[in-house]
Design a protein around this motif. Structure first.
Motif, PDB file in Angstrom:
ATOM      1  N   ASN A  95      71.652  23.172  13.689  1.00 16.33           N
ATOM      2  CA  ASN A  95      72.021  22.839  15.061  1.00 16.33           C
ATOM      3  C   ASN A  95      73.538  22.989  15.227  1.00 16.33           C
ATOM      4  O   ASN A  95      74.308  22.102  14.860  1.00 16.33           O
ATOM      5  N   PRO A  96      73.973  24.125  15.803  1.00  9.06           N
ATOM      6  CA  PRO A  96      75.413  24.330  15.992  1.00  9.06           C
ATOM      7  C   PRO A  96      75.972  23.499  17.140  1.00  9.06           C
ATOM      8  O   PRO A  96      77.171  23.559  17.405  1.00  9.06           O
ATOM      9  N   PHE A  97      75.098  22.745  17.834  1.00 10.37           N
ATOM     10  CA  PHE A  97      75.522  21.975  19.010  1.00 10.37           C
ATOM     11  C   PHE A  97      75.428  20.468  18.744  1.00 10.37           C
ATOM     12  O   PHE A  97      75.244  19.681  19.646  1.00 10.37           O
ATOM     13  N   ASN A  98      75.522  20.107  17.474  1.00 11.31           N
ATOM     14  CA  ASN A  98      75.522  18.703  17.081  1.00 11.31           C
ATOM     15  C   ASN A  98      76.852  18.407  16.409  1.00 11.31           C
ATOM     16  O   ASN A  98      77.080  18.796  15.258  1.00 11.31           O
ATOM     17  N   ASN A  99      77.735  17.754  17.144  1.00 10.95           N
ATOM     18  CA  ASN A  99      79.079  17.478  16.617  1.00 10.95           C
ATOM     19  C   ASN A  99      79.226  16.065  16.069  1.00 10.95           C
ATOM     20  O   ASN A  99      80.330  15.628  15.739  1.00 10.95           O
ATOM     21  N   ASN A 100      78.111  15.325  15.997  1.00  8.30           N
ATOM     22  CA  ASN A 100      78.196  13.937  15.519  1.00  8.30           C
ATOM     23  C   ASN A 100      78.427  13.927  14.008  1.00  8.30           C
ATOM     24  O   ASN A 100      77.793  14.682  13.269  1.00  8.30           O
ATOM     25  N   PRO A 101      79.316  13.060  13.535  1.00 12.78           N
ATOM     26  CA  PRO A 101      79.528  12.969  12.080  1.00 12.78           C
ATOM     27  C   PRO A 101      78.224  12.568  11.380  1.00 12.78           C
ATOM     28  O   PRO A 101      77.399  11.856  11.953  1.00 12.78           O
TER      29      PRO A 101
ATOM     30  N   VAL B 247      68.444  16.326  13.156  1.00 14.21           N
ATOM     31  CA  VAL B 247      69.616  17.034  13.698  1.00 14.21           C
ATOM     32  C   VAL B 247      69.453  17.377  15.180  1.00 14.21           C
ATOM     33  O   VAL B 247      70.409  17.814  15.819  1.00 14.21           O
ATOM     34  N   LEU B 248      68.240  17.170  15.732  1.00 14.58           N
ATOM     35  CA  LEU B 248      68.016  17.446  17.152  1.00 14.58           C
ATOM     36  C   LEU B 248      68.326  16.233  18.029  1.00 14.58           C
ATOM     37  O   LEU B 248      68.694  16.378  19.195  1.00 14.58           O
ATOM     38  N   ALA B 249      68.168  15.042  17.482  1.00 14.49           N
ATOM     39  CA  ALA B 249      68.312  13.810  18.277  1.00 14.49           C
ATOM     40  C   ALA B 249      69.712  13.700  18.889  1.00 14.49           C
ATOM     41  O   ALA B 249      70.718  14.065  18.260  1.00 14.49           O
ATOM     42  N   ASP B 250      69.743  13.212  20.128  1.00  8.29           N
ATOM     43  CA  ASP B 250      71.013  12.945  20.830  1.00  8.29           C
ATOM     44  C   ASP B 250      71.903  14.176  20.962  1.00  8.29           C
ATOM     45  O   ASP B 250      73.134  14.086  20.830  1.00  8.29           O
ATOM     46  N   THR B 251      71.283  15.336  21.164  1.00 11.85           N
ATOM     47  CA  THR B 251      72.049  16.569  21.402  1.00 11.85           C
ATOM     48  C   THR B 251      71.468  17.255  22.635  1.00 11.85           C
ATOM     49  O   THR B 251      70.340  16.950  23.047  1.00 11.85           O
ATOM     50  N   PRO B 252      72.200  18.206  23.218  1.00 12.85           N
ATOM     51  CA  PRO B 252      71.717  18.861  24.444  1.00 12.85           C
ATOM     52  C   PRO B 252      70.693  19.969  24.194  1.00 12.85           C
ATOM     53  O   PRO B 252      70.312  20.678  25.133  1.00 12.85           O
ATOM     54  N   VAL B 253      70.237  20.115  22.970  1.00 17.07           N
ATOM     55  CA  VAL B 253      69.329  21.228  22.632  1.00 17.07           C
ATOM     56  C   VAL B 253      67.979  21.068  23.325  1.00 17.07           C
ATOM     57  O   VAL B 253      67.357  20.011  23.261  1.00 17.07           O
ATOM     58  N   LYS B 254      67.531  22.158  23.956  1.00 19.22           N
ATOM     59  CA  LYS B 254      66.207  22.171  24.605  1.00 19.22           C
ATOM     60  C   LYS B 254      65.340  23.317  24.093  1.00 19.22           C
ATOM     61  O   LYS B 254      64.194  23.471  24.486  1.00 19.22           O
TER      62      LYS B 254
END
Length: 460
Positions: free
Chosen positions: A259-265, A383-390
Motif C-alpha cells: 500500500n503506497p498510500f499508507n503513511n502511518n508509522p 495495511v488497508l485499514a484507515d487509508t483512502p484505498v478503494k
C-alpha cells in the motif's frame, strides 16, 4: 527492434525477457534449478549455476539478430546476499532466507540499541532471523569470523547480478529497504547497530535505481541498471499508471500486499503481525504485509495431486464454483478462531485437514483457497485499514486463479477488486525504472489490463 533485456530471478523460477519500447514482451524463456545444501546441510540456491545461467542468458539475448538490445536490468527476490572477496570471487553459499537463525542472537545484538522492538520499529522490519538480510551478515561475523574478514563486499542479490556485467559493486535502496533490519527509516541512513558492528565497511555504495551504468557483454557495450528487489519492481507499472489510491497484492511464493498510500508509522502490533515497509526506487516508503501463501499453495497442490491421482497442475483447470463455496461455508462456520498473526510462515487451517473430508479434488481445492483467503484477508487488512484505498489490484499467479479472485472479492466487499495483468509486472517494472535511458517512446496508457471481480457474483 530496440529492446531491453530483463532477468527476473524468483526463488522458484528464473526468467529472461526481451521487452520492446511499447513494453510488450517479445521474447521469454525460463528455467528452474534444483537446490543444493550449504555447509550446515540447509537447502540453498546454487549460486554457481545461477551465475552461469545469467551469463549464458545475456549472451544469448544480445546475439539475436532480429533484436537490438540497448539496455539491461535485473529484478530478484530479496533477503539474500552474495559475499565477494577483493577480486570479486564468491566466498560462501547463497544462504537461504529460511535458514534457521541462532537462538537469542538477534536479541543480544539489539540489546545495545534500545532492544529488539525499537530496532524493528526503526528499521520497519519484523524480527525474522535470516529473512532480515542484515542479520545474515551479522551471523557470519559472530560465527565465522575468518570468513567475515575475507568479505570485501556483501552484495544484495539484484546487485550481484548487475555486478556480473558492470563489474561495479553497488547497493540499491529497494534491496537495503526490504526488511533487512539495516536501514533506519526515520534517519534515512544505516541503523546505529550496523555502524557499531562495522557492517557498513562490507556494504557497497548505494546507487539510484533509475540510473544506469556501462556494461560489457561479449565485447559489446550496453547500459545496465543496478537491479531491483522484485516486490518493489512489481509496483512500478502501477505507480506509473494510476494516481488514485490503490493497493497491490503481488502474488508468487509470497503474497505481499503493498500500500503506497499508507503513511502511518508501523505500530508494534503491526510489526508483530509481520507488517513492514519497503522502499521504492524513488526512496518512498510502502507499507506492506506478507504471507507465505504461494509456498503453501505449492505444497498443498502436491498433496492433492497425490491423493486424488491427478497431475500436479490440475488446479489450473478448477474454476470458481459458487455452489461449492456455499456448501463449504455451511459446513465450516466462520466463527472459528482465525489462524493468523502468530507467524509469517504459519500454514493455514488446510494443513491440518484430512483429505478424506472431501469427496472431490474440486471441493478440496476450494477449501484450500478459502483457508488461504482467511489469512489473506487478515494480512491485507493490516495495511488497508484507515487509508483512502478503494481499489485492490492482484498480479502474479493468483491473479489468473478464478477461485482466489472471487474469494478475495467476497473478503473485501467494499473494495473494487481487479485481476491486473501487467504481463510480467516485475520484469516490466525493472524496465520502467530506467525508461528514460533506453526508451524513445512515451509511456503507454494501457500498461495494465484489468478484469473486475464483483463480490455479488459469487453467491447463488
Amino acid at each position: 527492434m530496440r529492446c531491453i533485456a530483463i532477468l527476473d530471478i524468483g526463488k522458484t523460477n528464473k526468467k529472461a525477457f526481451l521487452i520492446d519500447e511499447h513494453y510488450r514482451i517479445v521474447r521469454e524463456s525460463g528455467t528452474c534449478f534444483p537446490e543444493i545444501k550449504d555447509e550446515d546441510g540447509d537447502l540453498c540456491e546454487d549460486i554457481t549455476l545461477l551465475t552461469n545461467w545469467v551469463r549464458d542468458s545475456l549472451r544469448e539475448l544480445v546475439s539475436l539478430p532480429e533484436y537490438t538490445v540497448t539496455a539491461i536490468n535485473f529484478s530478484t527476490y530479496g533477503a539474500s546476499m552474495v559475499y565477494l572477496d577483493e577480486e570479486g570471487h564468491i566466498l560462501a553459499p547463497l544462504y537461504n532466507y529460511l535458514k534457521p537463525f541462532p537462538q537469542g542472537m538477534q536479541e543480544a545484538l539489539c540489546a545495545g540499541s534500545g532492544g529488539l522492538d525499537k530496532v524493528c520499529s526503526d528499521t520497519a522490519s519484523p524480527a525474522l532471523g535470516s529473512l532480515n538480510a542484515g542479520l545474515q551478515l551479522y551471523r557470519i561475523k559472530q560465527t565465522k569470523p575468518a570468513l567475515f574478514d575475507k568479505i570485501r563486499y556483501a552484495l544484495h542479490l539484484p546487485q550481484y547480478i548487475s555486478f556480473l556485467v558492470t563489474g561495479q559493486p553497488l547497493s540499491d535502496i529497494t534491496s537495503v529497504g526490504c526488511h533487512t533490519m539495516l536501514w533506519d527509516f526515520s534517519q534515512q541512513r544505516y541503523h546505529e547497530w550496523v555502524l557499531k558492528e562495522g557492517l557498513t565497511e562490507k556494504l557497497a555504495p548505494i546507487f539510484p535505481g533509475n540510473r544506469v551504468l556501462p556494461a560489457t557483454i561479449e565485447g559489446s557495450n550496453y547500459m545496465a541498471g543496478v537491479g531491483l528487489h522484485d516486490s518493489s519492481a512489481a509496483l512500478i507499472p502501477y505507480l506509473s499508471s494510476f494516481s488514485e489510491p490503490f493497493a497491490l497484492i503481488s502474488t508468487g511464493t509470497w503474497c505481499i500486499t503493498l500500500n503506497p498510500f499508507n503513511n502511518n508509522p508501523l505500530t508494534p502490533a503491526e510489526l508483530a503481525a509481520d507488517c513492514l515497509c519497503y522502499l521504492t526506487y524513488e526512496n518512498r516508503p510502502v507499507k506492506a504485509a506478507r504471507l507465505f501463501a504461494g509456498n503453501e499453495h505449492e505444497q498443498e497442490v502436491k498433496r492433492l495431486a497425490e491423493y486424488y491421482q491427478t497431475p500436479v497442475n490440475y488446479y489450473q483447470q478448477v474454476v470458481f464454483d459458487p455452489a461449492i463455496f456455499a456448501q463449504l461455508l455451511a459446513v465450516a462456520p466462520q466463527h472459528q478462531t482465525p489462524v493468523h498473526g502468530t507467524g509469517l510462515l504459519q500454514s493455514s487451517r488446510f494443513a491440518e485437514r484430512p483429505l478424506t473430508d472431501f469427496i472431490s479434488y474440486e471441493i478440496a481445492y476450494h477449501r484450500l483457497l478459502m483457508d488461504i483467503m482467511e489469512q489473506q484477508q487478515f494480512s491485507s487488512s493490516l495495511v488497508l485499514a484507515d487509508t483512502p484505498v478503494k481499489r485492490i489490484f492482484v498480479d502474479g499467479g493468483f491473479s489468473r486463479n478464478t477461485v482466489y479472485m472471487h474469494l478475495l472479492a467476497a473478503a473485501f466487499p467494499h473494495m473494487e477488486v481487479y485481476a491486473a495483468s501487467v504481463a510480467q509486472a516485475t520484469a516490466v517494472g525493472a524496465a520502467l525504472a530506467i525508461h528514460r535511458h533506453w526508451n524513445t517512446q512515451q509511456l503507454p496508457a494501457d500498461l495494465v489490463e484489468m478484469r473486475h471481480y464483483s463480490h455479488g457474483s459469487i453467491y447463488i
